[in-house]
Design a protein around this motif. Structure first.
Motif, short mmCIF file in Angstrom:
data_model
loop_
_atom_site.label_atom_id
_atom_site.label_comp_id
_atom_site.label_asym_id
_atom_site.label_seq_id
_atom_site.Cartn_x
_atom_site.Cartn_y
_atom_site.Cartn_z
N PHE A 177 14.28 -0.42 -2.37
CA PHE A 177 12.89 -0.09 -2.06
C PHE A 177 12.45 1.17 -2.81
CE2 PHE A 177 9.71 1.93 0.80
CZ PHE A 177 8.76 0.92 0.79
N LEU A 178 13.28 2.20 -2.77
CA LEU A 178 12.94 3.44 -3.47
C LEU A 178 12.93 3.24 -4.98
CD1 LEU A 178 14.99 6.06 -1.40
CD2 LEU A 178 12.57 5.45 -1.19
N ARG A 179 13.83 2.39 -5.48
CA ARG A 179 13.86 2.11 -6.92
C ARG A 179 12.56 1.43 -7.35
NH1 ARG A 179 15.95 4.83 -9.79
NH2 ARG A 179 13.90 4.86 -10.77
N THR A 180 12.07 0.52 -6.53
CA THR A 180 10.81 -0.16 -6.85
C THR A 180 9.66 0.84 -6.90
OG1 THR A 180 11.57 -2.23 -5.85
CG2 THR A 180 9.20 -1.95 -6.10
N LEU A 181 9.61 1.75 -5.93
CA LEU A 181 8.56 2.77 -5.91
C LEU A 181 8.65 3.66 -7.15
CD1 LEU A 181 8.65 3.92 -2.17
CD2 LEU A 181 6.83 2.61 -3.29
N ALA A 182 9.86 4.10 -7.47
CA ALA A 182 10.03 4.99 -8.63
C ALA A 182 9.64 4.26 -9.92
CB ALA A 182 11.47 5.49 -8.70
N ASP A 183 10.04 3.01 -10.04
CA ASP A 183 9.70 2.26 -11.25
C ASP A 183 8.19 2.10 -11.41
OD1 ASP A 183 12.36 2.01 -11.87
OD2 ASP A 183 12.57 -0.05 -11.16
N ALA A 184 7.45 2.18 -10.30
CA ALA A 184 5.99 2.11 -10.36
C ALA A 184 5.36 3.48 -10.64
CB ALA A 184 5.45 1.55 -9.05
N GLY A 185 6.20 4.54 -10.81
CA GLY A 185 5.68 5.84 -11.18
C GLY A 185 5.66 6.88 -10.08
N THR A 186 6.14 6.52 -8.88
CA THR A 186 6.17 7.48 -7.78
C THR A 186 7.29 8.49 -7.98
OG1 THR A 186 5.38 5.76 -6.27
CG2 THR A 186 6.34 7.71 -5.26
N ALA A 187 7.03 9.74 -7.64
CA ALA A 187 8.09 10.76 -7.58
C ALA A 187 8.63 10.77 -6.16
CB ALA A 187 7.54 12.13 -7.94
N VAL A 188 9.93 10.56 -6.00
CA VAL A 188 10.55 10.43 -4.69
C VAL A 188 11.55 11.57 -4.48
CG1 VAL A 188 11.90 8.95 -3.15
CG2 VAL A 188 10.30 7.92 -4.78
N LEU A 189 11.47 12.21 -3.31
CA LEU A 189 12.46 13.21 -2.91
C LEU A 189 13.08 12.76 -1.59
CD1 LEU A 189 13.80 16.04 -3.26
CD2 LEU A 189 11.97 16.93 -1.79
N ILE A 190 14.42 12.66 -1.56
CA ILE A 190 15.11 12.31 -0.33
C ILE A 190 16.19 13.35 -0.07
CG2 ILE A 190 14.66 9.83 -0.33
CD1 ILE A 190 17.28 9.39 -1.73
N SER A 191 16.30 13.77 1.19
CA SER A 191 17.31 14.77 1.53
C SER A 191 18.45 14.10 2.27
CB SER A 191 16.71 15.88 2.39
OG SER A 191 16.50 15.41 3.72
N SER A 192 19.62 14.71 2.16
CA SER A 192 20.80 14.22 2.87
C SER A 192 21.87 15.31 2.82
CB SER A 192 21.34 12.94 2.24
OG SER A 192 22.55 12.52 2.88
N HIS A 193 22.80 15.26 3.79
CA HIS A 193 23.96 16.15 3.73
C HIS A 193 25.15 15.43 3.14
CE1 HIS A 193 24.32 14.02 7.57
NE2 HIS A 193 25.63 14.23 7.50
N LEU A 194 24.98 14.18 2.70
CA LEU A 194 26.08 13.39 2.16
C LEU A 194 25.84 13.06 0.69
CD1 LEU A 194 26.57 10.88 5.12
CD2 LEU A 194 27.92 12.93 4.63
N LEU A 195 26.66 13.62 -0.18
CA LEU A 195 26.53 13.32 -1.60
C LEU A 195 26.88 11.87 -1.91
CD1 LEU A 195 27.74 16.30 -3.80
CD2 LEU A 195 25.66 14.97 -4.04
N ALA A 196 27.86 11.32 -1.20
CA ALA A 196 28.23 9.94 -1.44
C ALA A 196 27.04 9.01 -1.20
CB ALA A 196 29.41 9.55 -0.56
N GLU A 197 26.22 9.35 -0.22
CA GLU A 197 25.01 8.59 0.06
C GLU A 197 24.04 8.70 -1.12
OE1 GLU A 197 23.47 8.47 4.33
OE2 GLU A 197 22.15 9.91 3.34
N MET A 198 23.93 9.90 -1.67
CA MET A 198 23.03 10.12 -2.80
C MET A 198 23.46 9.33 -4.03
SD MET A 198 20.46 12.05 -2.07
CE MET A 198 20.46 11.05 -0.58
N GLN A 199 24.76 9.10 -4.17
CA GLN A 199 25.24 8.33 -5.32
C GLN A 199 24.61 6.95 -5.35
OE1 GLN A 199 29.50 8.01 -5.59
NE2 GLN A 199 29.44 6.75 -7.43
N GLN A 200 24.32 6.41 -4.17
CA GLN A 200 23.72 5.08 -4.08
C GLN A 200 22.20 5.12 -4.24
OE1 GLN A 200 25.30 2.47 -0.89
NE2 GLN A 200 26.42 4.28 -0.22
#
Length: 309
Positions: A177-200
């Motif tokens: 879902f976030l990839r689709t938004l970004a591919d349409a030109g949206t700037a996305v910021l997501i926070s997390s305390h898990l780097l492994a989650e960010m890898q995905q």
């Protein structure tokens, strides 16, 4: 305020500082959000991620400033069309039903009800549209919160801990879902305390530690940093020690002998080392790799305040 912004940089966070009592919780936080990019904002609990996001949105007073498309958020007549944000779930009356809640948000943003219905489809909650907010699971609340943030089709989307409560299937949905938004030109910021989650989820990551951004890099660079910290352990015929030492000098990796026929190697992947030894006809009787996790790499970066360029 200058209305000219750097191409593709939709948000410029500049030197945010915030103090609670005598404790400085934000200490010069700066980061850029680019169109078409999912940026992960990573740090341990208490590092200042949520405080930074709230300061960016003007929900908390702070020194410094944040520009959206070159302007402060207050300079835009319709800020909900510039940025949407969700802070872990959905804010609304627990007795309101999902569809009616989103219709109310749509009315406040000046967009038609059909936009809410479109978003219910996009976040996969059409069948749950009649549920009361109080009946939603944590994962469903996260999806409704995301739909609420997107109601006015903003250029920027900010999600605080969006994967919290999501099962692996839902995390995969969030990534797509976030990839689709970004591919349409949206700037996305997501926070997390898990780097492994960010890898995905993220293309780029900013690491926050004790109120400071201590590293900012593409995810591929962070993974490469983790690779460089890997230790390859080998066992070989002792007669081949000089050949391996010469190989290390030529290829620029470090070899530390741990015994008469064993060594630890850093600075080269296990696969590349195996190919080089095969070419030299040097048999390896043991070849293993101790590769740090992304979490270990994050702790190293946060401890050393290592800057990835």
């Amino acid at each position: 305020m200058n209305e000219v912004f750097v191409k593709d940089v939709l948000v410029q966070v500049c030197e945010l500082r915030r103090t609670f009592g005598k404790k400085r919780v934000l200490d010069g936080v700066s980061v850029d959000l680019r169109a078409g990019c999912v940026t992960g904002f990573v740090g341990s609990n208490g590092a200042g991620k949520t405080t930074t996001i709230r300061a960016m949105l003007g929900l908390l007073p702070a020194e410094g400033h944040t520009l959206y498309l070159g302007r402060p958020l207050t300079a835009w007549r319709a800020p909900s069309r510039i940025v949407g944000a969700a802070f872990g779930g959905v804010a609304g009356h627990p007795k309101h039903r999902v569809r009616h809640h989103l219709h109310m948000i749509a009315a406040g943003a000046g967009v038609p009800d059909r936009r809410a219905d479109e978003l219910l489809d996009q976040v996969g909650l059409r069948e749950a549209a009649g549920l009361r907010l109080s009946a939603l699971s944590l994962g469903m609340s996260q999806r409704v919160g995301t739909a609420q943030a997107l109601i006015a089709s903003p250029r920027v989307l900010i999600l605080d801990e969006p994967a919290n409560g999501l099962d692996p299937h839902a995390v995969r949905w969030l990534r797509d879902f976030l990839r689709t938004l970004a591919d349409a030109g949206t700037a996305v910021l997501i926070s997390s305390h898990l780097l492994a989650e960010m890898q995905q989820l993220a293309d780029r990551v900013a690491v926050l530690s004790q109120g400071k951004v201590v590293a900012e890099a593409d995810m591929s660079d962070l993974l490469a940093y983790a690779d460089r910290q890997s230790v390859v352990q080998i066992q070989y015929a002792s007669d081949d020690a000089p050949t391996l030492a010469g190989l290390a000098r030529r290829q620029g990796f470090a070899l530390r002998r741990t015994g008469p026929d064993t060594a630890d190697i850093t600075g080269i992947s296990r696969e590349k080392l195996a190919r080089l030894c095969l070419d030299l006809r040097v048999p390896l009787f043991q070849l293993s790799e101790n590769r740090p996790s992304l979490e270990d790499s994050y702790l190293t970066i946060a401890h050393e305040e290592f800057k990835i360029t």
